[in-house]
Motif scaffolding. Structure first.
Motif, short mmCIF file in Angstrom:
data_model
loop_
_atom_site.label_atom_id
_atom_site.label_comp_id
_atom_site.label_asym_id
_atom_site.label_seq_id
_atom_site.Cartn_x
_atom_site.Cartn_y
_atom_site.Cartn_z
N LYS A 178 -8.35 -8.69 -0.53
CA LYS A 178 -8.40 -9.93 -1.31
C LYS A 178 -8.11 -11.14 -0.43
N LYS A 197 -17.07 -7.31 -1.66
CA LYS A 197 -16.68 -7.03 -3.05
C LYS A 197 -17.56 -5.93 -3.64
N ARG A 202 -14.13 -0.83 -6.87
CA ARG A 202 -13.06 -0.24 -7.64
C ARG A 202 -11.81 -1.13 -7.70
N ILE A 203 -11.81 -2.19 -6.88
CA ILE A 203 -10.68 -3.12 -6.86
C ILE A 203 -10.84 -4.12 -8.00
N ASP A 204 -9.74 -4.49 -8.61
CA ASP A 204 -9.77 -5.50 -9.67
C ASP A 204 -9.82 -6.88 -9.02
N TRP A 205 -11.04 -7.37 -8.85
CA TRP A 205 -11.19 -8.68 -8.21
C TRP A 205 -10.87 -9.81 -9.16
#
Length: 205
Positions: A178, A197, A202-205
């Protein structure tokens, strides 16, 4: 822990790479003949890139090589960026570089028939106009299209294998990723930020 792309994710990113970065190198084994060209990928229903089409000027000496040596390599590169440690809180991390690339081993078949080359040019224009959000057609050239098309020769390259490299932060921790993406955005590098991204969905951006 790094993020491992699924087979479908890997295929989709590869297709996006070659469709959004259509200018690529066609290189023959002698390493002397190398031509930078706009290329058109042919994708099957399973998102496999089965062939790549292109064309070059008939005066290009590379054609002589392709007449006798069918084997060639096509090199694609997507957006990239140096990632300075200044962008992350953990200064023990080393700077790195993010990028995506693909190397296709192909067999090239020239399209000497004028009709085949013209059909390729029409397909390529439709492809390029679509990815650029426009809709110009070779029909607008009217009688100029056929004589101008005779100055080039099309080719179709059957894909034998592909080696892709997506170094887009999959091995970074979420907080570091991030920070890196924020750094890219502040540096006006939204293109590579979007790729990172995408590869780490799978990352909560």
């Amino acid at each position: 822990m790094g993020v491992v792309l699924t087979e479908d994710e890997d295929k989709n990113i590869l297709v996006d790479l070659v469709t959004t970065n259509p200018l690529a190198w066609l290189v023959s084994p002698n390493l002397v003949d190398a031509t930078l060209l706009p290329l058109l990928p042919i994708v099957d229903d399973q998102q496999n890139i089965v062939a790549i089409e292109g064309h070059m000027a008939r005066t290009n000496p590379h054609i002589k090589t392709l007449e006798t040596e069918k084997s060639a390599t096509i090199l694609y590169k997507g957006p990239d960026s140096y990632m300075p440690t200044a962008w992350v809180a953990n200064k023990r991390l080393a700077p790195t570089w993010m990028f995506s690339s693909a190397t296709f081993l192909v067999d090239v078949t020239l399209l000497p028939a004028e009709k085949d080359t013209q059909e390729h040019l029409k397909r390529l224009v439709v492809f390029m106009e679509k990815i650029n959000g426009s809709s110009w057609s070779v029909d607008s050239m009217e009688e100029r299209f056929e004589p101008m098309s005779r100055y080039v020769i099309g080719f179709r390259a059957a894909v034998k294998s592909v080696n892709r490299r997506f170094k887009l932060g999959q091995n970074e921790e979420p907080d570091v990723l991030k920070e890196m993406v924020a750094g890219l955005m502040s540096a006006d590098k939204a293109d590579i930020a979007a790729w990172m991204k995408r590869a780490n969905g799978r990352i909560d951006w």
